[in-house]
Design an enzyme around this catalytic site. Structure first.
Site, PDB file in Angstrom:
ATOM      1  N   TYR A  69     -12.067 -31.807 -37.089  1.00 49.89           N
ATOM      2  CA  TYR A  69     -10.746 -32.188 -36.575  1.00 49.89           C
ATOM      3  C   TYR A  69     -10.632 -33.719 -36.485  1.00 49.89           C
ATOM      4  O   TYR A  69      -9.633 -34.304 -36.917  1.00 49.89           O
ATOM      5  CB  TYR A  69     -10.548 -31.540 -35.207  1.00 49.89           C
ATOM      6  CG  TYR A  69      -9.189 -31.759 -34.599  1.00 49.89           C
ATOM      7  CD1 TYR A  69      -8.085 -31.010 -35.012  1.00 49.89           C
ATOM      8  CD2 TYR A  69      -8.995 -32.711 -33.610  1.00 49.89           C
ATOM      9  CE1 TYR A  69      -6.837 -31.215 -34.446  1.00 49.89           C
ATOM     10  CE2 TYR A  69      -7.747 -32.917 -33.039  1.00 49.89           C
ATOM     11  CZ  TYR A  69      -6.674 -32.166 -33.465  1.00 49.89           C
ATOM     12  OH  TYR A  69      -5.434 -32.369 -32.911  1.00 49.89           O
ATOM     13  N   SER A 119      -3.949 -37.830 -33.195  1.00 54.19           N
ATOM     14  CA  SER A 119      -4.522 -37.343 -31.932  1.00 54.19           C
ATOM     15  C   SER A 119      -5.321 -38.479 -31.322  1.00 54.19           C
ATOM     16  O   SER A 119      -5.682 -39.437 -32.028  1.00 54.19           O
ATOM     17  CB  SER A 119      -5.455 -36.167 -32.263  1.00 54.19           C
ATOM     18  OG  SER A 119      -6.248 -35.828 -31.147  1.00 54.19           O
TER      19      SER A 119
HETATM   20  N1  LIG Z   1      -2.132 -29.848 -27.991  1.00 52.16           N
HETATM   21  C1  LIG Z   1      -2.958 -30.863 -27.988  1.00 52.16           C
HETATM   22  O1  LIG Z   1      -3.774 -31.020 -27.068  1.00 52.16           O
HETATM   23  C2  LIG Z   1      -2.902 -31.867 -29.097  1.00 52.16           C
HETATM   24  C3  LIG Z   1      -3.526 -33.112 -28.886  1.00 52.16           C
HETATM   25  C4  LIG Z   1      -3.480 -34.059 -29.901  1.00 52.16           C
HETATM   26  C5  LIG Z   1      -2.834 -33.790 -31.090  1.00 52.16           C
HETATM   27  N2  LIG Z   1      -2.248 -32.575 -31.277  1.00 52.16           N
HETATM   28  C6  LIG Z   1      -1.585 -32.334 -32.563  1.00 52.16           C
HETATM   29  O2  LIG Z   1      -0.238 -31.995 -32.309  1.00 52.16           O
HETATM   30  C7  LIG Z   1       0.271 -31.262 -33.434  1.00 52.16           C
HETATM   31  C8  LIG Z   1       1.018 -30.052 -32.935  1.00 52.16           C
HETATM   32  O3  LIG Z   1       0.083 -29.167 -32.332  1.00 52.16           O
HETATM   33  P1  LIG Z   1       0.396 -28.371 -30.973  1.00 52.16           P
HETATM   34  O4  LIG Z   1      -0.559 -28.849 -29.973  1.00 52.16           O
HETATM   35  O5  LIG Z   1       1.829 -28.374 -30.721  1.00 52.16           O
HETATM   36  O6  LIG Z   1      -0.146 -26.915 -31.409  1.00 52.16           O
HETATM   37  P2  LIG Z   1       0.639 -25.534 -31.623  1.00 52.16           P
HETATM   38  O7  LIG Z   1      -0.386 -24.592 -32.172  1.00 52.16           O
HETATM   39  O8  LIG Z   1       1.352 -25.161 -30.389  1.00 52.16           O
HETATM   40  O9  LIG Z   1       1.694 -25.911 -32.757  1.00 52.16           O
HETATM   41  C9  LIG Z   1       1.275 -26.164 -34.097  1.00 52.16           C
HETATM   42  C10 LIG Z   1       2.300 -25.548 -35.035  1.00 52.16           C
HETATM   43  O10 LIG Z   1       1.863 -25.801 -36.395  1.00 52.16           O
HETATM   44  C11 LIG Z   1       2.078 -24.609 -37.131  1.00 52.16           C
HETATM   45  N3  LIG Z   1       1.211 -24.559 -38.309  1.00 52.16           N
HETATM   46  C12 LIG Z   1      -0.110 -24.249 -38.360  1.00 52.16           C
HETATM   47  N4  LIG Z   1      -0.525 -24.264 -39.635  1.00 52.16           N
HETATM   48  C13 LIG Z   1       0.549 -24.607 -40.390  1.00 52.16           C
HETATM   49  C14 LIG Z   1       0.728 -24.799 -41.782  1.00 52.16           C
HETATM   50  N5  LIG Z   1      -0.276 -24.621 -42.666  1.00 52.16           N
HETATM   51  N6  LIG Z   1       1.957 -25.148 -42.233  1.00 52.16           N
HETATM   52  C15 LIG Z   1       2.992 -25.295 -41.361  1.00 52.16           C
HETATM   53  N7  LIG Z   1       2.876 -25.122 -40.036  1.00 52.16           N
HETATM   54  C16 LIG Z   1       1.653 -24.781 -39.561  1.00 52.16           C
HETATM   55  C17 LIG Z   1       1.785 -23.483 -36.164  1.00 52.16           C
HETATM   56  O11 LIG Z   1       2.373 -22.260 -36.584  1.00 52.16           O
HETATM   57  C18 LIG Z   1       2.401 -24.022 -34.873  1.00 52.16           C
HETATM   58  O12 LIG Z   1       3.745 -23.630 -34.757  1.00 52.16           O
HETATM   59  C19 LIG Z   1      -0.937 -30.949 -34.306  1.00 52.16           C
HETATM   60  O13 LIG Z   1      -0.986 -31.850 -35.403  1.00 52.16           O
HETATM   61  C20 LIG Z   1      -2.100 -31.184 -33.380  1.00 52.16           C
HETATM   62  O14 LIG Z   1      -3.283 -31.494 -34.084  1.00 52.16           O
HETATM   63  C21 LIG Z   1      -2.259 -31.624 -30.308  1.00 52.16           C
END
Ligand SMILES: NC(=O)c1ccc[n+]([C@@H]2O[C@H](COP(=O)([O-])OP(=O)(O)OC[C@H]3O[C@@H](n4cnc5c(N)ncnc54)[C@H](O)[C@@H]3O)[C@@H](O)[C@H]2O)c1
Length: 284
Positions: free
Chosen positions: A155, A142
Protein backbone atom coordinates in the site's frame (compact mmCIF):
# COMPACT_ATOMS: atom_id res chain seq x y z
CA UNK A 1 -9.99 27.15 -8.54
CA UNK A 2 -12.53 29.45 -6.91
CA UNK A 3 -15.61 28.84 -8.99
CA UNK A 4 -17.47 25.56 -8.58
CA UNK A 5 -21.06 26.44 -9.52
CA UNK A 6 -22.27 24.82 -12.77
CA UNK A 7 -18.88 23.19 -13.33
CA UNK A 8 -18.27 19.47 -13.73
CA UNK A 9 -16.60 17.08 -11.26
CA UNK A 10 -15.64 13.45 -11.82
CA UNK A 11 -15.11 11.26 -8.74
CA UNK A 12 -13.74 7.71 -8.84
CA UNK A 13 -14.43 5.47 -5.85
CA UNK A 14 -17.60 7.52 -5.33
CA UNK A 15 -19.58 4.54 -4.03
CA UNK A 16 -18.25 4.77 -0.46
CA UNK A 17 -16.18 6.65 2.12
CA UNK A 18 -14.12 9.66 1.07
CA UNK A 19 -15.28 9.54 -2.58
CA UNK A 20 -18.91 9.64 -1.48
CA UNK A 21 -18.28 12.69 0.74
CA UNK A 22 -16.33 14.42 -2.05
CA UNK A 23 -19.36 13.90 -4.31
CA UNK A 24 -21.68 15.39 -1.68
CA UNK A 25 -19.32 18.35 -1.14
CA UNK A 26 -19.16 19.06 -4.89
CA UNK A 27 -22.97 18.87 -5.15
CA UNK A 28 -23.28 21.34 -2.25
CA UNK A 29 -21.14 23.76 -4.26
CA UNK A 30 -23.46 23.53 -7.28
CA UNK A 31 -21.34 21.21 -9.41
CA UNK A 32 -22.58 18.62 -11.90
CA UNK A 33 -21.30 15.14 -11.14
CA UNK A 34 -19.97 12.07 -12.86
CA UNK A 35 -19.63 9.35 -10.21
CA UNK A 36 -17.69 6.17 -10.94
CA UNK A 37 -17.02 2.99 -9.00
CA UNK A 38 -16.89 -0.79 -9.44
CA UNK A 39 -19.74 -0.97 -6.93
CA UNK A 40 -23.04 0.01 -8.57
CA UNK A 41 -25.04 -0.35 -5.35
CA UNK A 42 -22.59 1.97 -3.62
CA UNK A 43 -23.02 4.47 -6.45
CA UNK A 44 -26.82 4.47 -6.09
CA UNK A 45 -26.48 4.92 -2.32
CA UNK A 46 -24.27 7.97 -2.98
CA UNK A 47 -26.70 9.29 -5.58
CA UNK A 48 -29.49 9.05 -2.98
CA UNK A 49 -27.57 11.57 -0.85
CA UNK A 50 -27.42 14.16 -3.64
CA UNK A 51 -30.35 16.62 -3.96
CA UNK A 52 -32.55 15.80 -6.96
CA UNK A 53 -31.92 19.20 -8.61
CA UNK A 54 -28.21 18.35 -9.07
CA UNK A 55 -27.24 16.78 -12.41
CA UNK A 56 -25.61 13.43 -11.61
CA UNK A 57 -24.54 10.56 -13.85
CA UNK A 58 -23.14 7.30 -12.52
CA UNK A 59 -20.91 4.86 -14.35
CA UNK A 60 -19.52 1.49 -13.35
CA UNK A 61 -15.78 1.63 -13.90
CA UNK A 62 -12.81 -0.45 -12.81
CA UNK A 63 -10.00 2.11 -12.69
CA UNK A 64 -7.33 -0.58 -13.05
CA UNK A 65 -8.49 -1.04 -16.66
CA UNK A 66 -7.24 1.61 -19.09
CA UNK A 67 -10.14 0.87 -21.45
CA UNK A 68 -12.67 1.37 -18.64
CA UNK A 69 -11.14 4.71 -17.62
CA UNK A 70 -11.02 5.91 -21.23
CA UNK A 71 -14.67 4.89 -21.54
CA UNK A 72 -15.41 6.91 -18.38
CA UNK A 73 -13.71 9.99 -19.85
CA UNK A 74 -15.66 9.63 -23.12
CA UNK A 75 -18.85 9.26 -21.08
CA UNK A 76 -18.10 12.34 -18.95
CA UNK A 77 -17.24 14.61 -21.89
CA UNK A 78 -20.19 13.17 -23.85
CA UNK A 79 -22.68 13.89 -21.06
CA UNK A 80 -21.54 17.33 -19.94
CA UNK A 81 -19.07 18.47 -22.63
CA UNK A 82 -16.37 19.38 -20.11
CA UNK A 83 -14.56 18.36 -16.90
CA UNK A 84 -13.11 20.87 -14.40
CA UNK A 85 -12.38 18.76 -11.34
CA UNK A 86 -11.09 15.19 -11.49
CA UNK A 87 -10.79 13.18 -8.28
CA UNK A 88 -8.62 10.09 -8.86
CA UNK A 89 -9.77 8.66 -5.55
CA UNK A 90 -10.60 4.94 -5.88
CA UNK A 91 -8.27 2.85 -3.76
CA UNK A 92 -7.80 -0.46 -1.97
CA UNK A 93 -5.55 -1.73 0.81
CA UNK A 94 -3.72 -5.02 1.33
CA UNK A 95 -1.73 -5.44 4.53
CA UNK A 96 0.97 -7.70 5.98
CA UNK A 97 4.78 -7.84 6.04
CA UNK A 98 6.46 -7.11 2.71
CA UNK A 99 8.15 -10.52 2.58
CA UNK A 100 4.85 -12.43 2.53
CA UNK A 101 2.99 -10.06 0.16
CA UNK A 102 1.82 -12.08 -2.84
CA UNK A 103 2.26 -11.21 -6.52
CA UNK A 104 -1.55 -10.82 -6.53
CA UNK A 105 -1.37 -8.24 -3.70
CA UNK A 106 1.08 -6.22 -5.81
CA UNK A 107 -0.95 -6.51 -9.02
CA UNK A 108 -4.24 -5.62 -7.36
CA UNK A 109 -3.07 -2.71 -5.19
CA UNK A 110 -0.76 -1.14 -7.77
CA UNK A 111 -3.41 -1.71 -10.46
CA UNK A 112 -6.09 0.24 -8.59
CA UNK A 113 -4.08 2.74 -6.52
CA UNK A 114 -1.32 3.67 -8.97
CA UNK A 115 -2.42 2.68 -12.48
CA UNK A 116 -5.95 3.91 -11.72
CA UNK A 117 -4.49 7.39 -11.12
CA UNK A 118 -2.17 7.16 -14.15
CA UNK A 119 -5.06 6.11 -16.40
CA UNK A 120 -7.22 8.93 -15.03
CA UNK A 121 -4.52 11.44 -15.92
CA UNK A 122 -3.98 9.94 -19.36
CA UNK A 123 -7.70 9.71 -20.19
CA UNK A 124 -8.90 13.11 -18.92
CA UNK A 125 -5.96 15.53 -18.98
CA UNK A 126 -5.47 16.11 -22.71
CA UNK A 127 -9.10 17.22 -23.10
CA UNK A 128 -9.05 19.27 -19.89
CA UNK A 129 -5.86 20.99 -21.10
CA UNK A 130 -7.20 21.57 -24.61
CA UNK A 131 -10.16 23.47 -23.12
CA UNK A 132 -7.61 26.06 -21.86
CA UNK A 133 -9.54 26.67 -18.65
CA UNK A 134 -8.65 26.41 -14.98
CA UNK A 135 -9.37 23.17 -13.17
CA UNK A 136 -7.89 20.68 -10.71
CA UNK A 137 -6.78 17.08 -10.62
CA UNK A 138 -6.94 15.74 -7.07
CA UNK A 139 -5.12 12.45 -6.54
CA UNK A 140 -5.87 10.54 -3.35
CA UNK A 141 -2.67 9.27 -1.80
CA UNK A 142 -2.36 8.80 1.98
CA UNK A 143 -0.22 9.61 5.00
CA UNK A 144 1.26 6.24 3.97
CA UNK A 145 2.36 7.98 0.76
CA UNK A 146 4.64 10.32 2.71
CA UNK A 147 5.95 8.03 5.45
CA UNK A 148 6.58 4.31 6.11
CA UNK A 149 3.88 2.34 7.91
CA UNK A 150 4.72 -1.14 9.25
CA UNK A 151 2.70 -3.88 7.58
CA UNK A 152 1.70 -1.66 4.66
CA UNK A 153 4.57 -2.18 2.22
CA UNK A 154 2.47 -2.75 -0.88
CA UNK A 155 0.00 0.00 0.00
CA UNK A 156 2.81 2.43 0.95
CA UNK A 157 4.63 1.75 -2.32
CA UNK A 158 1.45 2.51 -4.28
CA UNK A 159 0.73 5.71 -2.33
CA UNK A 160 4.34 7.00 -2.41
CA UNK A 161 4.13 6.52 -6.18
CA UNK A 162 0.93 8.61 -6.28
CA UNK A 163 2.70 11.45 -4.44
CA UNK A 164 5.66 11.28 -6.87
CA UNK A 165 3.33 11.13 -9.87
CA UNK A 166 1.37 14.14 -8.59
CA UNK A 167 4.53 16.17 -7.94
CA UNK A 168 5.76 15.49 -11.47
CA UNK A 169 2.34 16.20 -12.95
CA UNK A 170 2.39 19.63 -11.30
CA UNK A 171 5.77 20.38 -12.90
CA UNK A 172 4.69 19.02 -16.30
CA UNK A 173 1.57 21.20 -16.28
CA UNK A 174 3.59 24.29 -15.29
CA UNK A 175 6.08 23.45 -18.03
CA UNK A 176 3.28 23.19 -20.56
CA UNK A 177 1.85 26.57 -19.47
CA UNK A 178 -1.44 24.93 -18.47
CA UNK A 179 -3.90 26.60 -16.10
CA UNK A 180 -4.68 23.21 -14.54
CA UNK A 181 -3.57 22.62 -10.95
CA UNK A 182 -2.91 19.46 -8.96
CA UNK A 183 -3.54 18.45 -5.35
CA UNK A 184 -2.45 15.31 -3.57
CA UNK A 185 -4.64 14.23 -0.68
CA UNK A 186 -2.78 12.47 2.15
CA UNK A 187 -5.09 11.53 5.03
CA UNK A 188 -4.22 9.21 7.88
CA UNK A 189 -6.91 6.87 9.21
CA UNK A 190 -10.52 7.78 8.47
CA UNK A 191 -13.51 5.59 9.28
CA UNK A 192 -14.56 4.18 5.87
CA UNK A 193 -14.96 0.73 4.33
CA UNK A 194 -11.30 0.51 3.24
CA UNK A 195 -10.51 -2.21 5.80
CA UNK A 196 -12.98 -4.34 3.82
CA UNK A 197 -11.35 -3.59 0.46
CA UNK A 198 -11.35 -7.32 -0.33
CA UNK A 199 -15.07 -7.06 -1.06
CA UNK A 200 -14.17 -5.91 -4.59
CA UNK A 201 -11.00 -7.93 -5.05
CA UNK A 202 -11.10 -9.79 -8.39
CA UNK A 203 -11.18 -13.59 -8.10
CA UNK A 204 -8.04 -14.00 -10.23
CA UNK A 205 -6.10 -11.81 -7.75
CA UNK A 206 -7.60 -13.39 -4.61
CA UNK A 207 -4.37 -14.88 -3.18
CA UNK A 208 -3.55 -12.49 -0.31
CA UNK A 209 -0.77 -12.00 2.24
CA UNK A 210 -1.31 -14.81 4.81
CA UNK A 211 0.01 -12.60 7.65
CA UNK A 212 -2.33 -9.64 7.37
CA UNK A 213 -4.52 -10.30 10.44
CA UNK A 214 -2.63 -8.34 13.15
CA UNK A 215 -2.26 -5.35 10.84
CA UNK A 216 -5.94 -5.51 9.84
CA UNK A 217 -6.89 -5.40 13.52
CA UNK A 218 -4.60 -2.43 14.13
CA UNK A 219 -6.06 -0.47 11.21
CA UNK A 220 -9.66 -1.20 12.25
CA UNK A 221 -8.93 -0.07 15.82
CA UNK A 222 -7.19 3.09 14.53
CA UNK A 223 -10.14 3.89 12.29
CA UNK A 224 -12.56 3.57 15.18
CA UNK A 225 -10.39 5.94 17.23
CA UNK A 226 -9.95 8.47 14.43
CA UNK A 227 -11.39 11.91 15.14
CA UNK A 228 -11.35 12.85 11.43
CA UNK A 229 -14.38 11.80 9.36
CA UNK A 230 -14.65 11.31 5.60
CA UNK A 231 -16.84 14.43 5.54
CA UNK A 232 -14.06 16.38 7.31
CA UNK A 233 -11.59 15.17 4.67
CA UNK A 234 -13.93 16.28 1.87
CA UNK A 235 -14.43 19.72 3.42
CA UNK A 236 -10.68 20.24 3.93
CA UNK A 237 -10.03 19.05 0.37
CA UNK A 238 -12.53 21.50 -1.18
CA UNK A 239 -10.90 24.33 0.79
CA UNK A 240 -7.44 23.24 -0.41
CA UNK A 241 -8.67 23.28 -4.02
CA UNK A 242 -9.97 26.80 -3.43
CA UNK A 243 -6.66 27.90 -1.88
CA UNK A 244 -4.56 25.91 -4.37
CA UNK A 245 -2.67 24.03 -1.63
CA UNK A 246 -0.86 21.18 -3.37
CA UNK A 247 -0.38 18.86 -0.38
CA UNK A 248 -3.54 18.17 1.63
CA UNK A 249 -2.80 16.73 5.09
CA UNK A 250 -6.03 16.61 7.12
CA UNK A 251 -4.34 14.89 10.11
CA UNK A 252 -1.77 16.87 12.16
CA UNK A 253 0.00 13.59 13.04
CA UNK A 254 1.00 13.13 9.40
CA UNK A 255 2.81 16.49 9.40
CA UNK A 256 4.84 15.34 12.40
CA UNK A 257 5.83 12.05 10.75
CA UNK A 258 6.80 13.83 7.52
CA UNK A 259 9.03 16.13 9.55
CA UNK A 260 10.66 13.15 11.26
CA UNK A 261 11.22 11.42 7.92
CA UNK A 262 12.80 14.49 6.35
CA UNK A 263 15.12 14.85 9.37
CA UNK A 264 16.16 11.21 8.90
CA UNK A 265 16.77 11.75 5.19
CA UNK A 266 19.00 14.78 5.67
CA UNK A 267 20.69 13.32 8.76
CA UNK A 268 19.37 15.89 11.22
CA UNK A 269 18.72 13.86 14.36
CA UNK A 270 17.77 16.66 16.72
CA UNK A 271 14.95 15.39 18.87
CA UNK A 272 11.67 17.10 18.13
CA UNK A 273 9.09 17.00 20.90
CA UNK A 274 5.73 18.13 19.58
CA UNK A 275 3.21 19.94 21.73
CA UNK A 276 -0.51 19.47 21.44
CA UNK A 277 -0.37 17.01 18.58
CA UNK A 278 -2.66 14.05 18.92
CA UNK A 279 -1.27 11.08 17.06
CA UNK A 280 -3.49 8.31 15.80
CA UNK A 281 -2.38 4.84 14.78
CA UNK A 282 -0.88 4.90 11.30
CA UNK A 283 -2.58 3.15 8.45
CA UNK A 284 -4.25 3.63 5.06
N1 LIG B 1 -9.91 5.46 5.03
C1 LIG B 1 -8.66 5.75 5.30
O1 LIG B 1 -8.20 5.62 6.44
C2 LIG B 1 -7.77 6.28 4.21
C3 LIG B 1 -6.58 6.91 4.59
C4 LIG B 1 -5.74 7.41 3.60
C5 LIG B 1 -6.08 7.29 2.27
N2 LIG B 1 -7.23 6.66 1.92
C6 LIG B 1 -7.54 6.55 0.49
O2 LIG B 1 -8.80 7.15 0.26
C7 LIG B 1 -9.35 6.62 -0.95
C8 LIG B 1 -10.79 6.26 -0.71
O3 LIG B 1 -10.84 5.18 0.21
P1 LIG B 1 -11.93 5.09 1.39
O4 LIG B 1 -11.18 5.14 2.65
O5 LIG B 1 -13.02 6.01 1.12
O6 LIG B 1 -12.36 3.55 1.22
P2 LIG B 1 -13.76 2.90 0.78
O7 LIG B 1 -13.49 1.44 0.66
O8 LIG B 1 -14.83 3.35 1.69
O9 LIG B 1 -13.99 3.54 -0.67
C9 LIG B 1 -13.19 3.15 -1.78
C10 LIG B 1 -14.08 3.05 -3.00
O10 LIG B 1 -13.26 2.64 -4.12
C11 LIG B 1 -13.99 1.68 -4.85
N3 LIG B 1 -13.10 0.83 -5.64
C12 LIG B 1 -12.33 -0.20 -5.21
N4 LIG B 1 -11.70 -0.76 -6.26
C13 LIG B 1 -12.06 -0.05 -7.36
C14 LIG B 1 -11.71 -0.14 -8.72
N5 LIG B 1 -10.88 -1.09 -9.19
N6 LIG B 1 -12.26 0.74 -9.59
C15 LIG B 1 -13.14 1.69 -9.15
N7 LIG B 1 -13.50 1.82 -7.87
C16 LIG B 1 -12.96 0.95 -6.98
C17 LIG B 1 -14.75 0.88 -3.81
O11 LIG B 1 -15.86 0.19 -4.38
C18 LIG B 1 -15.18 1.98 -2.84
O12 LIG B 1 -16.43 2.51 -3.20
C19 LIG B 1 -8.46 5.44 -1.33
O13 LIG B 1 -7.56 5.83 -2.36
C20 LIG B 1 -7.70 5.16 -0.06
O14 LIG B 1 -6.47 4.52 -0.30
C21 LIG B 1 -8.09 6.17 2.86
Amino acid sequence: MKQFEERIAVVTGAGSGIGRELAVACAERGMKLILADVDVDGLSATQDLIPSNVAVRTRQCDVSSVEAVQDLANFAFGEFGNVHLLFNNAGVAALGPVWSATPEDWKWVLGVNLLGVAYGIQSFLPRMMAAGQDGHIVNTSSGAGLTAVAGSGVYCASKHAVVALSEVLLKDLENAGSKLKVNVLCPSLVKTAIADSDRHRPAHLASANPNSAPFDRRVRAGMQASAVSAADVARITMQAICDDDFYILPHPAVRLRVEERLRDIIGDHRHHEPDNIITTTDGP
